[in-house]
Scaffold this motif. Structure first.
Motif, PDB file in Angstrom:
ATOM      1  N   ASP A 162      35.119  88.095 -17.262  1.00 53.91           N
ATOM      2  CA  ASP A 162      34.333  88.763 -16.232  1.00 53.91           C
ATOM      3  C   ASP A 162      34.583  90.266 -16.317  1.00 53.91           C
ATOM      4  OD1 ASP A 162      32.826  89.415 -14.039  1.00 53.91           O
ATOM      5  OD2 ASP A 162      34.323  88.783 -12.578  1.00 53.91           O
ATOM      6  N   ARG A 163      33.672  90.971 -16.980  1.00 58.96           N
ATOM      7  CA  ARG A 163      33.766  92.429 -17.114  1.00 58.96           C
ATOM      8  C   ARG A 163      35.022  92.873 -17.862  1.00 58.96           C
ATOM      9  NH1 ARG A 163      29.259  95.652 -16.270  1.00 58.96           N
ATOM     10  NH2 ARG A 163      28.056  94.918 -14.505  1.00 58.96           N
ATOM     11  N   THR A 164      35.411  92.129 -18.887  1.00 62.15           N
ATOM     12  CA  THR A 164      36.519  92.535 -19.747  1.00 62.15           C
ATOM     13  C   THR A 164      36.102  92.330 -21.194  1.00 62.15           C
ATOM     14  OG1 THR A 164      37.600  90.372 -19.871  1.00 62.15           O
ATOM     15  CG2 THR A 164      38.194  91.793 -18.012  1.00 62.15           C
ATOM     16  N   ILE A 165      36.761  93.046 -22.110  1.00 61.42           N
ATOM     17  CA  ILE A 165      36.509  92.861 -23.536  1.00 61.42           C
ATOM     18  C   ILE A 165      37.422  91.774 -24.093  1.00 61.42           C
ATOM     19  CG2 ILE A 165      36.525  93.982 -25.794  1.00 61.42           C
ATOM     20  CD1 ILE A 165      35.883  96.592 -24.447  1.00 61.42           C
ATOM     21  N   SER A 166      38.667  91.752 -23.641  1.00 62.02           N
ATOM     22  CA  SER A 166      39.656  90.795 -24.134  1.00 62.02           C
ATOM     23  C   SER A 166      39.693  89.542 -23.263  1.00 62.02           C
ATOM     24  CB  SER A 166      41.038  91.446 -24.154  1.00 62.02           C
ATOM     25  OG  SER A 166      42.048  90.472 -24.339  1.00 62.02           O
ATOM     26  N   ALA A 167      39.921  88.406 -23.909  1.00 61.02           N
ATOM     27  CA  ALA A 167      40.040  87.148 -23.172  1.00 61.02           C
ATOM     28  C   ALA A 167      41.357  87.039 -22.416  1.00 61.02           C
ATOM     29  CB  ALA A 167      39.899  85.971 -24.131  1.00 61.02           C
ATOM     30  N   PHE A 168      42.317  87.917 -22.713  1.00 60.02           N
ATOM     31  CA  PHE A 168      43.621  87.848 -22.052  1.00 60.02           C
ATOM     32  C   PHE A 168      43.696  88.720 -20.793  1.00 60.02           C
ATOM     33  CE2 PHE A 168      44.786  86.241 -26.210  1.00 60.02           C
ATOM     34  CZ  PHE A 168      45.730  85.277 -25.919  1.00 60.02           C
ATOM     35  N   ILE A 169      42.776  89.653 -20.635  1.00 51.47           N
ATOM     36  CA  ILE A 169      42.821  90.549 -19.490  1.00 51.47           C
ATOM     37  C   ILE A 169      42.238  89.860 -18.262  1.00 51.47           C
ATOM     38  CG2 ILE A 169      42.009  92.765 -18.565  1.00 51.47           C
ATOM     39  CD1 ILE A 169      44.101  93.016 -20.758  1.00 51.47           C
ATOM     40  N   ARG A 170      42.960  89.937 -17.144  1.00 48.54           N
ATOM     41  CA  ARG A 170      42.553  89.332 -15.878  1.00 48.54           C
ATOM     42  C   ARG A 170      42.252  87.832 -16.037  1.00 48.54           C
ATOM     43  NH1 ARG A 170      39.536  94.173 -15.112  1.00 48.54           N
ATOM     44  NH2 ARG A 170      37.533  93.105 -15.182  1.00 48.54           N
ATOM     45  N   SER A 171      43.053  87.172 -16.869  1.00 47.35           N
ATOM     46  CA  SER A 171      42.930  85.715 -16.999  1.00 47.35           C
ATOM     47  C   SER A 171      44.329  85.126 -17.140  1.00 47.35           C
ATOM     48  CB  SER A 171      42.081  85.345 -18.223  1.00 47.35           C
ATOM     49  OG  SER A 171      42.836  85.428 -19.414  1.00 47.35           O
ATOM     50  N   ASP A 172      44.413  83.815 -17.001  1.00 45.63           N
ATOM     51  CA  ASP A 172      45.704  83.136 -17.145  1.00 45.63           C
ATOM     52  C   ASP A 172      45.837  82.478 -18.509  1.00 45.63           C
ATOM     53  OD1 ASP A 172      43.806  81.171 -16.831  1.00 45.63           O
ATOM     54  OD2 ASP A 172      44.930  80.019 -15.330  1.00 45.63           O
ATOM     55  N   LEU A 173      45.092  82.982 -19.490  1.00 49.57           N
ATOM     56  CA  LEU A 173      45.085  82.352 -20.808  1.00 49.57           C
ATOM     57  C   LEU A 173      46.467  82.315 -21.433  1.00 49.57           C
ATOM     58  CD1 LEU A 173      43.676  81.090 -23.203  1.00 49.57           C
ATOM     59  CD2 LEU A 173      43.015  83.381 -23.967  1.00 49.57           C
ATOM     60  N   ALA A 174      47.209  83.411 -21.384  1.00 47.79           N
ATOM     61  CA  ALA A 174      48.537  83.437 -21.998  1.00 47.79           C
ATOM     62  C   ALA A 174      49.441  82.371 -21.385  1.00 47.79           C
ATOM     63  CB  ALA A 174      49.154  84.822 -21.856  1.00 47.79           C
ATOM     64  N   ALA A 175      49.421  82.247 -20.070  1.00 49.00           N
ATOM     65  CA  ALA A 175      50.265  81.258 -19.401  1.00 49.00           C
ATOM     66  C   ALA A 175      49.841  79.836 -19.773  1.00 49.00           C
ATOM     67  CB  ALA A 175      50.187  81.450 -17.884  1.00 49.00           C
ATOM     68  N   ARG A 176      48.555  79.589 -19.854  1.00 44.55           N
ATOM     69  CA  ARG A 176      48.071  78.248 -20.197  1.00 44.55           C
ATOM     70  C   ARG A 176      48.448  77.873 -21.630  1.00 44.55           C
ATOM     71  NH1 ARG A 176      41.890  78.805 -18.541  1.00 44.55           N
ATOM     72  NH2 ARG A 176      41.743  76.555 -18.913  1.00 44.55           N
ATOM     73  N   LEU A 177      48.432  78.851 -22.518  1.00 39.08           N
ATOM     74  CA  LEU A 177      48.837  78.568 -23.895  1.00 39.08           C
ATOM     75  C   LEU A 177      50.335  78.289 -23.976  1.00 39.08           C
ATOM     76  CD1 LEU A 177      46.724  81.250 -25.829  1.00 39.08           C
ATOM     77  CD2 LEU A 177      46.292  78.790 -25.661  1.00 39.08           C
ATOM     78  N   ARG A 178      51.135  79.079 -23.263  1.00 35.76           N
ATOM     79  CA  ARG A 178      52.580  78.860 -23.292  1.00 35.76           C
ATOM     80  C   ARG A 178      52.934  77.499 -22.701  1.00 35.76           C
ATOM     81  NH1 ARG A 178      52.707  84.508 -21.589  1.00 35.76           N
ATOM     82  NH2 ARG A 178      53.276  85.791 -23.388  1.00 35.76           N
ATOM     83  N   GLU A 179      52.211  77.076 -21.672  1.00 34.20           N
ATOM     84  CA  GLU A 179      52.461  75.758 -21.086  1.00 34.20           C
ATOM     85  C   GLU A 179      52.289  74.645 -22.121  1.00 34.20           C
ATOM     86  OE1 GLU A 179      49.735  75.442 -17.898  1.00 34.20           O
ATOM     87  OE2 GLU A 179      50.880  76.736 -16.523  1.00 34.20           O
ATOM     88  N   ARG A 180      51.431  74.886 -23.093  1.00 32.76           N
ATOM     89  CA  ARG A 180      51.159  73.890 -24.132  1.00 32.76           C
ATOM     90  C   ARG A 180      52.006  74.110 -25.383  1.00 32.76           C
ATOM     91  NH1 ARG A 180      47.146  74.645 -20.774  1.00 32.76           N
ATOM     92  NH2 ARG A 180      45.652  72.959 -20.332  1.00 32.76           N
TER      93      ARG A 180
END
Length: 199
Positions: free
Chosen positions: A109-127
């Motif tokens: 949402d209004r970002t260039i990177s998928a990691f900005i303002r998202s929980d992607l890093a945390a979801r990947l680490r959980e896995r």
């Protein structure tokens, strides 16, 4: 629809009775003609990404689909359409790609990177993820920004030229030759598929 702010602003002194403005004379803004270029054939790009996704599914590894819904609102030299100007299905996953119910989805949402303002890093680490393979559109924009942030988050980064697409061939070449090797590794689809098959 909100209008974009002017791309440039020249500093000028306040007008006085005998004072002329400092800086270039104001020019009437002209509407730039929309340049039409032949759309690149996306079939090979889709096919490679489908093969990679199938291989990740078969290996029990997570697959992430990123949905782009607009760029930040800052002024830029090369603007792209606003979200409301894009086709309704712009952010949908191509139906030729093997999307599965267990896959992860990130809506930019209004970002260039998928990691900005998202929980992607945390979801990947959980896995238990320690390495990411970044592919998609556009190589020198969203893909590169996401890869840089993945590296900043501590992930090993891998990318595959055959699974990348950019409207500018020059920008794609610059990203692959000069940028990606600074924060990750570049490999081929066949090498990656062979490594996944040997797991």
């Amino acid at each position: 629809m909100a209008r974009r702010a002017p791309r440039r602003a020249h500093a000028r002194r306040a007008r006085g009775p005998h004072r002329r403005p400092v800086g270039p004379a104001p020019r009437r803004r002209r509407r730039r003609p929309r340049l039409t270029r032949p759309a690149p054939d996306r079939t090979p790009f889709i096919e490679v990404n489908a093969r990679l996704a199938d291989a990740f599914h078969a290996a029990g590894l997570p697959v992430v689909w990123v949905h782009a819904t607009g760029l930040p609102a800052g002024r830029v030299g090369h603007p792209i359409p606003e979200p409301e100007e894009l086709p309704a299905d712009f952010a949908d996953v191509d139906e030729r790609l093997p999307e599965q119910p267990e896959d992860l989805h990130v809506h930019k949402d209004r970002t260039i990177s998928a990691f900005i303002r998202s929980d992607l890093a945390a979801r990947l680490r959980e896995r238990g993820v320690t390495q990411v393979v970044v592919t998609g559109i556009a190589t020198g924009m969203g893909v590169e920004s996401t890869a840089r942030n993945a590296y900043d988050e501590g992930f090993h980064v891998l990318t595959v030229p055959e699974a990348l697409l950019d409207g500018s061939a020059e920008r794609q070449e610059a990203a692959l030759v000069h940028d990606f090797p600074s924060f990750g590794l570049v490999t081929t689809a066949d090498e990656l598929l062979a490594a996944l098959a040997s797991r």
